[in-house]
Scaffold this motif. Structure first.
Motif, PDB file in Angstrom:
ATOM      1  N   VAL A  70     -20.007 -41.631 -23.054  1.00 27.50           N
ATOM      2  CA  VAL A  70     -20.395 -41.486 -24.455  1.00 27.50           C
ATOM      3  C   VAL A  70     -19.993 -40.095 -24.952  1.00 27.50           C
ATOM      4  O   VAL A  70     -20.083 -39.106 -24.213  1.00 27.50           O
ATOM      5  CB  VAL A  70     -21.914 -41.710 -24.630  1.00 27.50           C
ATOM      6  N   ASN A  71     -19.542 -40.025 -26.187  1.00 23.09           N
ATOM      7  CA  ASN A  71     -19.109 -38.770 -26.796  1.00 23.09           C
ATOM      8  C   ASN A  71     -20.218 -37.715 -26.717  1.00 23.09           C
ATOM      9  O   ASN A  71     -21.375 -37.990 -27.024  1.00 23.09           O
ATOM     10  CB  ASN A  71     -18.719 -39.028 -28.254  1.00 23.09           C
ATOM     11  N   LYS A 110     -26.534 -34.739 -30.585  1.00 25.50           N
ATOM     12  CA  LYS A 110     -27.298 -35.125 -31.774  1.00 25.50           C
ATOM     13  C   LYS A 110     -28.660 -35.702 -31.388  1.00 25.50           C
ATOM     14  O   LYS A 110     -29.658 -35.519 -32.094  1.00 25.50           O
ATOM     15  CB  LYS A 110     -26.497 -36.139 -32.590  1.00 25.50           C
ATOM     16  N   TYR A 111     -28.713 -36.387 -30.258  1.00 27.62           N
ATOM     17  CA  TYR A 111     -29.964 -37.009 -29.819  1.00 27.62           C
ATOM     18  C   TYR A 111     -30.896 -36.019 -29.113  1.00 27.62           C
ATOM     19  O   TYR A 111     -32.109 -36.235 -29.058  1.00 27.62           O
ATOM     20  CB  TYR A 111     -29.651 -38.175 -28.867  1.00 27.62           C
ATOM     21  N   PHE A 112     -30.348 -34.928 -28.600  1.00 28.28           N
ATOM     22  CA  PHE A 112     -31.144 -34.054 -27.740  1.00 28.28           C
ATOM     23  C   PHE A 112     -32.424 -33.526 -28.370  1.00 28.28           C
ATOM     24  O   PHE A 112     -33.441 -33.389 -27.667  1.00 28.28           O
ATOM     25  CB  PHE A 112     -30.293 -32.892 -27.217  1.00 28.28           C
ATOM     26  N   ASP A 117     -16.684 -27.922 -22.303  1.00 29.82           N
ATOM     27  CA  ASP A 117     -15.789 -27.817 -23.458  1.00 29.82           C
ATOM     28  C   ASP A 117     -16.574 -27.880 -24.765  1.00 29.82           C
ATOM     29  O   ASP A 117     -16.303 -27.128 -25.710  1.00 29.82           O
ATOM     30  CB  ASP A 117     -14.744 -28.938 -23.429  1.00 29.82           C
ATOM     31  N   TYR A 118     -17.562 -28.772 -24.810  1.00 30.47           N
ATOM     32  CA  TYR A 118     -18.372 -28.880 -26.023  1.00 30.47           C
ATOM     33  C   TYR A 118     -19.177 -27.604 -26.243  1.00 30.47           C
ATOM     34  O   TYR A 118     -19.226 -27.064 -27.355  1.00 30.47           O
ATOM     35  CB  TYR A 118     -19.314 -30.075 -25.935  1.00 30.47           C
ATOM     36  N   LEU A 171     -20.856 -34.489 -36.311  1.00 29.22           N
ATOM     37  CA  LEU A 171     -19.472 -34.353 -35.854  1.00 29.22           C
ATOM     38  C   LEU A 171     -18.773 -35.697 -35.676  1.00 29.22           C
ATOM     39  O   LEU A 171     -17.641 -35.755 -35.208  1.00 29.22           O
ATOM     40  CB  LEU A 171     -19.436 -33.593 -34.515  1.00 29.22           C
ATOM     41  N   SER A 172     -19.442 -36.774 -36.028  1.00 29.86           N
ATOM     42  CA  SER A 172     -18.858 -38.095 -35.788  1.00 29.86           C
ATOM     43  C   SER A 172     -17.837 -38.478 -36.844  1.00 29.86           C
ATOM     44  O   SER A 172     -17.186 -39.515 -36.747  1.00 29.86           O
ATOM     45  CB  SER A 172     -19.978 -39.162 -35.750  1.00 29.86           C
ATOM     46  N   HIS A 173     -17.705 -37.679 -37.918  1.00 31.87           N
ATOM     47  CA  HIS A 173     -16.767 -38.004 -38.997  1.00 31.87           C
ATOM     48  C   HIS A 173     -15.509 -37.163 -38.868  1.00 31.87           C
ATOM     49  O   HIS A 173     -15.557 -36.049 -38.394  1.00 31.87           O
ATOM     50  CB  HIS A 173     -17.424 -37.763 -40.357  1.00 31.87           C
TER      51      HIS A 173
END
Length: 336
Positions: free
Chosen positions: A79-80, A86-88, A263-264, A334-336
């Motif tokens: 999963v990205n 975002k869920y954390f 990397d993130y 960041l999903s867009h």
């Protein structure tokens, strides 16, 4: 909310070679159900008023475990990382809920007066504590570290050297323990912290080579033989790489190294030179209420129940008054 990957996407994206789709699907499906059902009930005062305090605490404990499972199993599945980040905040919220109901149980007549930690660092629960700290760092959300460490301090007689060192860049006034409560593999990182900058890549490479064999007493060891297999990831190696700004080019493709998390994380923190000076003006991807919006786009906040709102660069980010979260922190979608 994190969702279950379909099998075709999972085959392409999965990061953990030992993960089986059936097992991944079962764990994520059950965790999603648990988070939804418990989440609806755990803050419902009317529902909770006649329930035993011990039962409420056990439910909140399961709520935290299911929330963490969604992160680690989904990372193994491919999963990205931005989706997981975002869920954390919801995971941190589940930790706060656990702490609240655990203390309520301790204060009740149901408790025999034997107080125990929310997460006991000398037991297998250390791994959950380590996930919380490492994910906070690797998702670029160090603002949660104070909350996490305060909750971990509750009734733990000793604090842990590794956890203290990991949070020290953001909590500089915190004392650093010299005790590794879980000896291996973690105390092997001590020589990496102490090493010269040029020696750290080689030492970290060695740490990863020895990581699995040194982890025999940890709860994740040999779990690939079980249907409850989260994946083999040295989150602490990733967090230390980010904190010490180690060049990971010599070990980034080694087993157990979660390079996508590194990397993130590196994309979230403003790079510094060796003297600690800012060397670039990277876009900030999170913003506290009353600060100026650094980038136009869709933003969300746990204080706003993760509901997306569009803000233009230069706008003042709003405060969500009287929210259960407290401080309002906005995150760029960041999903867009």
């Amino acid at each position: 909310m994190i969702t279950l990957l379909n099998e075709s996407d999972w085959k392409i994206q999965k990061r953990e070679p030992y993960q089986k789709y059936k097992d991944y699907g079962n764990v994520i499906t059950q965790a999603l159900e648990s988070v939804q059902i418990i989440g609806e009930k755990i803050n419902n005062k009317e529902f909770l008023k006649d329930k035993p305090k011990g039962a409420i605490y056990l439910s909140s404990n399961h709520f935290l475990k299911a929330s963490l499972e969604l992160i680690i199993y989904s990372y193994s599945a491919g999963v990205n990382v931005a989706e997981l980040a975002k869920y954390f905040p919801k995971v941190v919220e589940s930790l706060q809920i656990l702490a609240k109901h655990h203390i309520n149980f301790h204060k009740s007549s149901e408790c025999d007066g034997h107080l125990v930690p929310h997460l006991e660092l000398i037991t297998d629960e250390y791994w959950e504590a380590l996930q919380l700290v490492c994910f906070s760092i690797l998702f670029g959300q160090p603002e949660h570290l104070s909350t996490i460490m305060d909750i971990l301090a509750y009734e733990n007689d000793e604090q842990d050297a590794l956890l203290d060192k990991l949070v020290s860049p953001w909590l500089p006034d915190r004392d650093i323990s010299n005790i590794y409560l879980r000896q291996l593999p973690y105390r092997k990182l001590d020589k990496i912290f102490a090493a010269k900058e040029e020696d750290r890549p080689k030492l970290m490479s060695q740490y990863l080579d020895e990581w699995y064999g040194a982890s025999k007493r940890e709860p994740y060891h040999d779990r690939h033989k079980s249907s409850q297999f989260p994946g083999y990831w040295s989150l602490e190696a990733a967090a230390v790489t980010v904190i010490l700004r180690i060049d990971d080019s010599s070990y980034r493709d080694k087993s157990y190294y979660p390079k996508d998390l590194v990397d993130y994380a590196q994309s979230q923190y403003t790079p510094l030179d060796q003297q600690g000076n800012t060397v670039s003006d990277d876009t900030r991807l999170r913003c506290v209420a009353c600060e100026i919006c650094p980038q136009s786009g869709e933003w969300y906040s746990p204080a706003n129940n993760m509901e997306k709102r569009h803000f233009d660069q230069g706008e003042t980010m709003p405060e969500i008054p009287n929210n259960p979260w407290g401080e309002t922190i906005w995150y760029l979608d960041l999903s867009h």
